[in-house]
Design an enzyme around this catalytic site. Sequence first.
Site: not given
Ligand code: AMP
Length: 282
Positions: A147, A176, A185, A31, A33, A37
Site C-alpha cells: 500500500g 483506501v 489502518s 492481519g 484486515l 488490505h
Molecule cells: P499492515 O497489515 O498494516 O502491515 O499492512 C499490510 C499492507 O496493506 C501494507 O502494504 C500496507 O501499506 C497496506 N495498507 C495498509 N493500510 C492501507 C490502506 N488504507 N490503503 C491501502 N493499503 C493499505
Amino acid sequence: MRTVRVIAEARAEIDRARSAGAGVGLVPTMGFLHAGHVSLMERAASEADFVVATIFVNPLQFGPAEDLAAYPRDLETDTARCEGAGVDLLLVPGVEEMYPGPMRTAVTVADITARFEGASRPGHFAGVATVVAKLFNIVGPCRAYFGEKDWQQLCVVRQMAADLSFAVEVVGCPTVREPDGLAMSSRNTYLGASDRAAAPVLHRALVAGAESIRSGERSARVVRDVMSEVLGSEPRAEVDYAEVVDAGTLALVDPLAGDLRLLVAARIGPARLIDNVGAVAD
Ligand code: AMP
C-alpha cells in the site's frame, strides 16, 4: 482458499501452482484486515492467477515500547475477508515458524530509512526488510502488492527487491480512506470517539499542503507551514513530522520540483498515525 501455518506447505502449494503455469501474486499483511488490505488482494486477484496472502505480526519490526502485544488480531474475520477477495492460499505462520532460532541475519536499507519512520522507530525498517525478504524467498518469483499508505515502506521494499535481485515486481496500490479522509489502518481501532473525530486532521493537512503546491507554491518551508498550521488546529494531534520530499528518494527538495510526496505522522491519543499524498511540481 487453503489456510496453512507451515512454510514448507505453503512453498509446496505455490510451487505446484507455478509449475501449472500460474503467475503468483503476494499480499503480505499483519492481519486485522480492512478495506485497504482487501483492495490489495483484489488487485492481486485481477492480475495474478494464484494469490498468496500472509498474516504475520512481525516482532522484529516493533520497538520495545511499541504495541506488539496489543496489536489487534481476528483470524476468523480475516480468513473470510481473504476468501472474499479472491485469495487462493493464506499463510499464517506463528513466530516459532518464522523465527525458529535467534535471528543472526538482518536486511538493512540505507539512506531512505534514515528519516521519518526510520528515525522515529529505530530498527523498524530492518525488521520490515528482513521479514519481507523472507516472504519473497518463501513465495518465489511473483508480483507483490504493497500500500502507498506506508509510502516509506513501499520505497524501502522496492529498493531492497532491486538491490538484492529478487524476482519480484513490487506494485504500489492507492490508499483506501474512510469517508472523512482518514486512511484506513488496523491501528484506528485504538481511537476512542474524540480521538477518532480528531484523526482526519492528518489528511486535511496533507490536502492543504498538496493544494498549495497545485496553486504554484514552490517553497518547501511554506508547504510545511501550511501543513503545520492545519495540524496545529487540532489540540489532540501531537505532531512527529510534516514534510514534503522527493517521492522516490525521500530527499528534501527546495524549491519544490518533480514528483513529490507529502508525509505526516502524529500521535492522537493512544495511536501513532501516518499518512501521505502525492503532488507534482512541474
Ligand atoms: P499492515 O497489515 O498494516 O502491515 O499492512 C499490510 C499492507 O496493506 C501494507 O502494504 C500496507 O501499506 C497496506 N495498507 C495498509 N493500510 C492501507 C490502506 N488504507 N490503503 C491501502 N493499503 C493499505
